[in-house]
Design an enzyme around this catalytic site. Structure first.
Site, PDB file in Angstrom:
ATOM      1  N   TYR A 143       0.855  -1.200   0.000  1.00  0.00           N
ATOM      2  CA  TYR A 143       0.000   0.000   0.000  1.00  0.00           C
ATOM      3  C   TYR A 143       0.889   1.248   0.000  1.00  0.00           C
ATOM      4  O   TYR A 143       0.687   2.181  -0.787  1.00  0.00           O
ATOM      5  CB  TYR A 143      -0.918  -0.016   1.226  1.00  0.00           C
ATOM      6  CG  TYR A 143      -1.933   1.115   1.246  1.00  0.00           C
ATOM      7  CD1 TYR A 143      -3.132   1.020   0.551  1.00  0.00           C
ATOM      8  CD2 TYR A 143      -1.686   2.288   1.970  1.00  0.00           C
ATOM      9  CE1 TYR A 143      -4.066   2.061   0.570  1.00  0.00           C
ATOM     10  CE2 TYR A 143      -2.615   3.326   1.994  1.00  0.00           C
ATOM     11  CZ  TYR A 143      -3.798   3.208   1.301  1.00  0.00           C
ATOM     12  OH  TYR A 143      -4.717   4.238   1.311  1.00  0.00           O
ATOM     13  N   LYS A 177       1.114   4.203  -2.907  1.00  0.00           N
ATOM     14  CA  LYS A 177       0.753   5.591  -2.643  1.00  0.00           C
ATOM     15  C   LYS A 177       1.957   6.520  -2.798  1.00  0.00           C
ATOM     16  O   LYS A 177       1.820   7.687  -3.158  1.00  0.00           O
ATOM     17  CB  LYS A 177       0.136   5.719  -1.243  1.00  0.00           C
ATOM     18  CG  LYS A 177      -1.218   5.008  -1.107  1.00  0.00           C
ATOM     19  CD  LYS A 177      -2.238   5.565  -2.094  1.00  0.00           C
ATOM     20  CE  LYS A 177      -3.648   5.072  -1.858  1.00  0.00           C
ATOM     21  NZ  LYS A 177      -4.614   5.631  -2.824  1.00  0.00           N
ATOM     22  N   THR A 221     -12.056   1.949   6.009  1.00  0.00           N
ATOM     23  CA  THR A 221     -11.468   1.898   7.353  1.00  0.00           C
ATOM     24  C   THR A 221     -12.404   1.233   8.370  1.00  0.00           C
ATOM     25  O   THR A 221     -12.125   1.262   9.572  1.00  0.00           O
ATOM     26  CB  THR A 221     -11.106   3.315   7.844  1.00  0.00           C
ATOM     27  OG1 THR A 221     -12.225   4.165   7.622  1.00  0.00           O
ATOM     28  CG2 THR A 221      -9.896   3.874   7.123  1.00  0.00           C
TER      29      THR A 221
END
Ligand code: NAP
Length: 253
Positions: free
Chosen positions: A158, A162, A196
């Site tokens: 991840y 990003k 989330t």
């Protein structure tokens, strides 16, 4: 008068979370919105909500990892709305799958994150730039993460995806500046979205997460949407190649 009056905005991942809120707020500020997602029912519902409250919106089934889908979305946008002023590269994956240690992340997992979170943004930029050039200007906003700036906020797959978005943004900004196309990245911290829920559905994990955030709150999708609105608008005409943190101070420590 709306802050995006007369502008046409493509927003990916607009069926959920931040993208859906960006679609609503951009439409309220006068933009014609093209909302896209692989969650077809959800993105159709967002577009219907906008049109039923007097705004203008289209929705498309759009997998951001597929170049042919990008070509279709840009072509349909120009057919229906005449141009492309704004691209919000928001679609992404994370959640529980976005954590994990190097020993447990396999090559397929690594490739999936790089493709969905980073390569997709390259494909999006490539697809809209010819139309923005015809229009003489444009604003592209790539949704990265605080995990694209610091290590340790998520798994390395991840984080790397990003981080790639962060520097894709800067490279594109330098290259496209002479075309009056601005490219910026947004780096959210902890935002209350389905992505989330793995943490927010657990009281102990939420309490623990809050300890790292100086403001002591979790962000809401509209917090990010208002920053995206500013960067998309002409108010930000001198801002390009810049990374914009929105994390309640989490990375300031
Ligand atoms: P979300 O509610 O899960 O929304 C993301 C949307 O993108 C979902 O509808 C998702 O569909 C869709 N999507 C996934 N893969 C796609 C693909 N290949 N093509 C098109 N659409 C796809 O999450 P969010 O929190 O709003 O996330 C928006 C962006 O913010 C993401 O780039 C995320 O990495 C970034 N971000 C989020 C947080 C946070 O705390 N929430 C923090 C930092 C950065 P599925 O549900 O099928 O996956």
């Amino acid at each position: 008068m709306g802050r995006l009056d007369g502008k046409v905005a493509i927003i990916t991942g607009a069926g959920s979370g931040q993208g859906a809120e960006e679609a609503r707020i951009f439409a309220r500020e006068g933009a014609k919105v093209v909302a896209t997602d692989i969650q077809v029912d959800k993105v159709n519902a967002v577009a219907e909500e906008i049109t039923s409250s007097g705004g203008e919106a289209l929705s498309f089934n759009h997998d951001v990892t597929k170049q042919e889908d990008w070509e279709m979305v840009v072509k349909e946008t120009v057919n229906r709305f005449g141009k492309v002023d704004i691209l919000i590269n928001n679609a992404g994956i994370g959640g529980a799958e976005g954590f994990g240690l190097i020993d447990t992340i396999d090559l397929d997992g690594w490739n999936k994150f790089m493709t969905v979170n980073a390569t997709s943004n390259f494909l999006g930029i490539k697809a809209v730039v010819p139309e923005m050039r015809k229009n003489g200007k444009g604003s592209i906003v790539n949704i990265s993460s605080m995990a694209g700036i610091i290590g340790g906020a998520a798994g390395v797959h991840y984080t790397a995806s990003k981080g790639a978005t962060r520097l894709l943004t800067k490279g594109a900004a330098v290259e496209l500046g002479p075309d009056n196309i601005r490219v910026n990245s947004i780096h959210p911290g902890f935002i209350n979205t389905p992505m989330t829920s793995v943490v927010l559905d657990d009281e102990a994990m939420t309490t623990n997460a809050l300890k790292d955030i100086p403001l002591g709150i979790i962000g809401e999708p509209e917090d990010v949407a208002y920053l995206a609105l500013f960067l998309a608008s002409d108010e930000a005409r001198f801002i390009t190649g810049a990374e914009h943190l929105i994390d309640g101070g989490q990375t300031a420590k």
